[in-house]
Design a protein around this motif. Structure first.
Motif, PDB file in Angstrom:
ATOM      1  N   LYS A  80       0.807  -1.217   0.000  1.00  0.00           N
ATOM      2  CA  LYS A  80       0.000   0.000   0.000  1.00  0.00           C
ATOM      3  C   LYS A  80       0.844   1.272   0.000  1.00  0.00           C
ATOM      4  N   ARG A 125      -3.543   1.647   9.076  1.00  0.00           N
ATOM      5  CA  ARG A 125      -4.845   1.034   8.788  1.00  0.00           C
ATOM      6  C   ARG A 125      -4.685  -0.391   8.280  1.00  0.00           C
ATOM      7  N   GLU A 126      -3.757  -0.597   7.342  1.00  0.00           N
ATOM      8  CA  GLU A 126      -3.556  -1.939   6.800  1.00  0.00           C
ATOM      9  C   GLU A 126      -3.023  -2.896   7.858  1.00  0.00           C
ATOM     10  N   LEU A 129      -6.097  -3.624  10.307  1.00  0.00           N
ATOM     11  CA  LEU A 129      -7.095  -4.454   9.636  1.00  0.00           C
ATOM     12  C   LEU A 129      -6.544  -5.838   9.298  1.00  0.00           C
ATOM     13  N   GLU A 133      -8.438  -9.104  10.544  1.00  0.00           N
ATOM     14  CA  GLU A 133      -8.938 -10.076   9.569  1.00  0.00           C
ATOM     15  C   GLU A 133      -8.235 -11.421   9.704  1.00  0.00           C
ATOM     16  N   THR A 139     -12.912 -12.670   5.378  1.00  0.00           N
ATOM     17  CA  THR A 139     -13.680 -11.432   5.387  1.00  0.00           C
ATOM     18  C   THR A 139     -14.907 -11.517   4.506  1.00  0.00           C
ATOM     19  N   ILE A 149     -16.848  -6.404  10.178  1.00  0.00           N
ATOM     20  CA  ILE A 149     -15.572  -5.970   9.629  1.00  0.00           C
ATOM     21  C   ILE A 149     -15.715  -4.647   8.882  1.00  0.00           C
ATOM     22  N   GLY A 150     -16.810  -4.476   8.132  1.00  0.00           N
ATOM     23  CA  GLY A 150     -17.008  -3.225   7.400  1.00  0.00           C
ATOM     24  C   GLY A 150     -17.093  -2.023   8.321  1.00  0.00           C
ATOM     25  N   ARG A 153     -13.613  -1.405   9.808  1.00  0.00           N
ATOM     26  CA  ARG A 153     -12.737  -0.778   8.809  1.00  0.00           C
ATOM     27  C   ARG A 153     -13.033   0.708   8.683  1.00  0.00           C
ATOM     28  N   LEU A 154     -14.329   1.078   8.689  1.00  0.00           N
ATOM     29  CA  LEU A 154     -14.704   2.482   8.584  1.00  0.00           C
ATOM     30  C   LEU A 154     -14.214   3.271   9.797  1.00  0.00           C
ATOM     31  N   VAL A 156     -11.745   2.572  11.901  1.00  0.00           N
ATOM     32  CA  VAL A 156     -10.283   2.658  11.914  1.00  0.00           C
ATOM     33  C   VAL A 156      -9.806   3.681  10.888  1.00  0.00           C
ATOM     34  N   THR A 157     -10.394   3.670   9.696  1.00  0.00           N
ATOM     35  CA  THR A 157      -9.987   4.609   8.648  1.00  0.00           C
ATOM     36  C   THR A 157     -10.248   6.050   9.054  1.00  0.00           C
TER      37      THR A 157
END
Length: 387
Positions: A80, A125-126, A129, A133, A139, A149-150, A153-154, A156-157
């Motif tokens: 990333k 973030r990666e 996550l 995961e 996932t 998880i969605g 992820r939101l 954390v982002t």
């Protein structure tokens, strides 16, 4: 009138600064061409190294089975890496060694601060996550905690990029005290308003990292026993033994004792054998050997103990404990049924009688002498009845 003059002079000042910066840059290039070439070569090497690391991470991810948890997670982080960060980092690392003009150097520093802050947020973030995961296992939207998880992820982002923006503004000289205070007050208000939701969310995170159970496991919660069908952001659904679907919140689920039958390495069964008091001593002594031979004939089955445990109201009680290795309940159930039937067959062949609840009543005369529980009846002749 002065404000109008200042507003009109602002574009002129910006234009003058731009022209001055362009002039300084051209003079710097003309007088330091050798240093610039050396710095450019060094920057190119640094950029190639960073690109190589990114390509290495992407190549690992293309492998279907990356060897090791951390290898896969760090490969995901490296893949990333953005091109903007690679260029900004390469230029910033060599800018001071080429006698770069202060104004141009400041522009390079600003670009590097922006690129580094955004890139750090992406990497963090990666990494987070990837750990989550990995604990979940997959996932897919139908997998364990796939619906959560969605949302995770939101959250954390948003949190990481908010921190990155604050760091960028702070390094650019902006006073972020009021912004941080406002975000803190807003976060407290949102937390109080959605206390129940966040409580279940943190319970879902606890299920991710602690893994007390997974989808498909058979568990006993309070008085309910069933198979876990779905683990969501707020609730978990069980399919009970009678076919009903039981829905409970994640917070309440973790507040009580949970028995997970899927994690059993073996299952232990207890049988109580009651035989009649009239059983001879030799047969009583032979019962443990008979049971041990029966249990030993079954695969993955071992006898723990067998012996007489006491005198019951209407039976001599023997306790049998044996274990069936493995978590397959169907196999263990069938093994227990086979052992019970073979014990019954062996006892019948040996003449050992099972006891059943009985009770004998005795009556006594006024002087305390025991008498028969029924009175003596004088037989009546048949011819007397005919008369």
């Amino acid at each position: 009138m002065s404000q109008v003059k200042q507003a009109a002079a602002a574009p002129m000042n910006l234009s003058e600064r731009t022209v001055r910066l362009a002039g300084e840059t051209s003079d710097w290039i003309a007088t330091n061409s050798v240093d610039i070439l050396i710095a450019s070569a060094a920057a190119l090497v640094i950029a190639l190294i960073l690109l190589g690391l990114r390509s290495f991470g992407q190549r690992i991810l293309r492998d279907d089975r990356p060897d090791g948890k951390w290898r896969g997670i760090f490969a995901r982080v490296l893949s990333k890496t953005t091109l903007f960060f690679i260029v900004a980092a390469s230029v910033a690392l060599v800018a001071e060694h080429a006698e770069t003009p202060p104004n141009l150097l400041r522009v390079i520093e600003i670009l590097f601060i922006v690129a580094a802050s955004v890139q750090a947020a992406i990497w963090a973030r990666e990494l987070i996550l990837g750990l989550i995961e990995h604990r979940v296992g997959d996932t897919d939207e139908h997998s364990t905690l796939g619906s959560a998880i969605g949302i995770i992820r939101l959250l954390v982002t948003v949190g990481l990029f908010a921190i990155a923006i604050i760091l960028i503004l702070s390094n650019l000289g902006v006073n972020v005290t009021g912004l941080v205070a406002g975000l803190g007050i807003g976060g407290i208000a949102i937390g109080l308003a959605a206390q129940g939701i966040f409580s279940d969310l943190f319970a879902a995170l606890a299920i991710i990292f602690d893994r007390p159970f997974r989808r498909g496991d058979t568990i006993r919660y309070d008085t309910t026993t069933g198979t876990v069908e779905h683990i969501g952001l707020k609730t978990t659904r069980l399919r009970s033994l009678d076919g009903q679907q039981v829905v409970m919140s994640n917070t309440n689920l973790l507040n009580k004792e949970i028995n997970n039958f899927a994690l059993l390495e073996h299952r232990r069964f207890l049988l109580v054998l009651g035989v009649v008091y009239q059983t001879p001593i030799e047969q009583l002594r032979a019962i443990p050997d008979i049971v041990a031979a029966i249990v030993g004939r079954h695969d993955k089955t071992s006898l723990v103990r067998c012996g007489m445990r006491g005198f019951g109201p209407s039976s001599l009680d023997f306790e049998v404990q044996f274990e069936v290795q493995g978590a397959d309940y169907e196999y263990a159930f069938a093994t227990r049924a086979a052992v019970c039937l073979e014990i019954l067959t062996a006892f019948n062949e040996a003449g050992i009688q099972f006891a059943y609840p009985t009770q004998t009543s005795f009556t006594a005369a006024p002087d305390g002498t025991l008498v028969m529980p029924y009175p003596h009846v004088k037989m009546v002749a048949t011819e007397d009845l005919d008369d």
